[in-house]
Design a protein around this motif. Structure first.
Motif, PDB file in Angstrom:
ATOM      1  N   TYR A  60       0.822  -1.214   0.000  1.00 61.11           N
ATOM      2  CA  TYR A  60       0.000   0.000   0.000  1.00 61.11           C
ATOM      3  C   TYR A  60       0.858   1.267   0.000  1.00 61.11           C
ATOM      4  CZ  TYR A  60      -4.203  -2.747   0.888  1.00 61.11           C
ATOM      5  OH  TYR A  60      -5.250  -3.634   0.783  1.00 61.11           O
ATOM      6  N   GLY A  61       2.177   1.101  -0.141  1.00 57.45           N
ATOM      7  CA  GLY A  61       3.080   2.247  -0.157  1.00 57.45           C
ATOM      8  C   GLY A  61       3.309   2.866   1.209  1.00 57.45           C
ATOM      9  N   LEU A  62       3.118   2.083   2.278  1.00 58.76           N
ATOM     10  CA  LEU A  62       3.244   2.593   3.639  1.00 58.76           C
ATOM     11  C   LEU A  62       4.576   2.173   4.258  1.00 58.76           C
ATOM     12  CD1 LEU A  62      -0.365   1.757   4.826  1.00 58.76           C
ATOM     13  CD2 LEU A  62       0.543   4.012   4.270  1.00 58.76           C
ATOM     14  N   PRO A  63       5.069   2.956   5.236  1.00 62.87           N
ATOM     15  CA  PRO A  63       6.339   2.598   5.877  1.00 62.87           C
ATOM     16  C   PRO A  63       6.201   1.363   6.773  1.00 62.87           C
ATOM     17  CG  PRO A  63       5.367   4.505   6.961  1.00 62.87           C
ATOM     18  CD  PRO A  63       4.517   4.218   5.745  1.00 62.87           C
ATOM     19  N   PRO A  94      -0.805   2.589  26.296  1.00 67.60           N
ATOM     20  CA  PRO A  94      -0.330   3.713  25.495  1.00 67.60           C
ATOM     21  C   PRO A  94      -0.685   3.609  24.009  1.00 67.60           C
ATOM     22  CG  PRO A  94       1.471   2.206  25.894  1.00 67.60           C
ATOM     23  CD  PRO A  94       0.290   1.678  26.664  1.00 67.60           C
ATOM     24  N   ALA A  95      -1.360   2.543  23.597  1.00 66.61           N
ATOM     25  CA  ALA A  95      -1.674   2.356  22.169  1.00 66.61           C
ATOM     26  C   ALA A  95      -2.683   3.379  21.676  1.00 66.61           C
ATOM     27  CB  ALA A  95      -2.208   0.944  21.928  1.00 66.61           C
ATOM     28  N   ARG A  96      -2.497   3.817  20.436  1.00 68.78           N
ATOM     29  CA  ARG A  96      -3.475   4.692  19.781  1.00 68.78           C
ATOM     30  C   ARG A  96      -4.472   3.885  18.966  1.00 68.78           C
ATOM     31  NH1 ARG A  96      -1.677   7.560  15.833  1.00 68.78           N
ATOM     32  NH2 ARG A  96       0.358   6.611  15.655  1.00 68.78           N
ATOM     33  N   LEU A 123      -3.295  -0.424   8.582  1.00 68.45           N
ATOM     34  CA  LEU A 123      -2.711   0.370   7.502  1.00 68.45           C
ATOM     35  C   LEU A 123      -2.641   1.859   7.828  1.00 68.45           C
ATOM     36  CD1 LEU A 123      -4.486  -1.403   4.497  1.00 68.45           C
ATOM     37  CD2 LEU A 123      -2.185  -1.829   5.409  1.00 68.45           C
ATOM     38  N   ASP A 124      -2.784   2.202   9.082  1.00 73.04           N
ATOM     39  CA  ASP A 124      -2.682   3.602   9.508  1.00 73.04           C
ATOM     40  C   ASP A 124      -1.278   4.110   9.164  1.00 73.04           C
ATOM     41  OD1 ASP A 124      -2.233   5.988  10.949  1.00 73.04           O
ATOM     42  OD2 ASP A 124      -3.463   5.323  12.637  1.00 73.04           O
ATOM     43  N   PRO A 125      -1.169   5.149   8.330  1.00 73.91           N
ATOM     44  CA  PRO A 125       0.158   5.621   7.924  1.00 73.91           C
ATOM     45  C   PRO A 125       0.958   6.279   9.043  1.00 73.91           C
ATOM     46  CG  PRO A 125      -1.543   7.057   7.034  1.00 73.91           C
ATOM     47  CD  PRO A 125      -2.243   5.899   7.696  1.00 73.91           C
ATOM     48  N   THR A 126       0.317   6.590  10.169  1.00 77.34           N
ATOM     49  CA  THR A 126       1.037   7.259  11.254  1.00 77.34           C
ATOM     50  C   THR A 126       1.626   6.296  12.280  1.00 77.34           C
ATOM     51  OG1 THR A 126      -0.899   7.541  12.684  1.00 77.34           O
ATOM     52  CG2 THR A 126      -0.496   9.260  11.019  1.00 77.34           C
ATOM     53  N   ILE A 127       1.247   5.014  12.251  1.00 76.36           N
ATOM     54  CA  ILE A 127       1.800   4.099  13.256  1.00 76.36           C
ATOM     55  C   ILE A 127       3.224   3.710  12.883  1.00 76.36           C
ATOM     56  CG2 ILE A 127      -0.451   3.231  13.974  1.00 76.36           C
ATOM     57  CD1 ILE A 127       0.234   0.590  12.490  1.00 76.36           C
ATOM     58  N   ARG A 128       4.046   3.509  13.897  1.00 84.08           N
ATOM     59  CA  ARG A 128       5.448   3.118  13.695  1.00 84.08           C
ATOM     60  C   ARG A 128       5.817   1.875  14.492  1.00 84.08           C
ATOM     61  NH1 ARG A 128       4.472   5.696  10.052  1.00 84.08           N
ATOM     62  NH2 ARG A 128       5.387   7.624   9.352  1.00 84.08           N
ATOM     63  N   TRP A 129       5.005   1.546  15.531  1.00 80.75           N
ATOM     64  CA  TRP A 129       5.304   0.429  16.421  1.00 80.75           C
ATOM     65  C   TRP A 129       4.051  -0.399  16.653  1.00 80.75           C
ATOM     66  CZ3 TRP A 129      10.285  -0.235  17.220  1.00 80.75           C
ATOM     67  CH2 TRP A 129      11.116   0.872  17.099  1.00 80.75           C
TER      68      TRP A 129
END
Length: 144
Positions: A60-63, A94-96, A123-129
């Motif tokens: 999906y082109g996501l990091p 602490p999870a969003r 697929l949230d583009p803002t999550i990193r962990w």
């Protein structure tokens, strides 16, 4: 749904809100206490989850995302509550983002991807962990 039940971190329409009390930092449980995260009870299959999710996100082109054992600990606590009270979102920590499910492995991933609300969390583009834990048939995915 092939014997699977799923929920997102959003309240179900027509159901009372869970009795979760959150502190200023967003932590809390159904009892209102903020327990310390503990070592998650996870299955041996979970070590490969970030690569699977990362390959899906890449399509999906996501990091890529990394694995956070603290998020997995909070996910394990949610599973403990699910085992006692049924499927739901009892401990967010602490999870969003949080996905909960009840079912067997490996069907959980395809079930979450088939659900618009669940795939939005994955697929949230803002999550990193991410952290994921299982307890019997209960699964919880946490993300930041």
């Amino acid at each position: 749904m092939n014997g699977h039940r799923e929920t997102t971190g959003e309240p179900d329409a027509g159901k009372p809100a869970s009795p979760v009390r959150r502190g200023a930092d967003g932590t809390g449980t159904a009892t209102g206490r903020s327990p310390e995260p503990r070592k998650p009870r996870t299955s041996r299959n979970l070590a490969s989850r970030p690569p699977y999710l990362n390959s899906t996100r890449a399509a999906y082109g996501l990091p890529a995302v990394g694995y956070d054992p603290n998020l997995a600990s909070w996910a394990a606590m949610n599973n403990d509550h699910q085992a006692s009270y049924g499927i739901g979102h009892f401990v967010l920590g602490p999870a969003r983002r949080q996905n909960s499910a009840m079912g067997g492995f490996p069907g959980i991933e395809s079930m979450w991807m088939a659900s618009p609300a669940h795939s939005a969390a994955l697929l949230d583009p803002t999550i990193r962990w991410i952290g994921i834990a299982s307890l019997g048939a209960y699964w919880t995915f946490n993300a930041n």
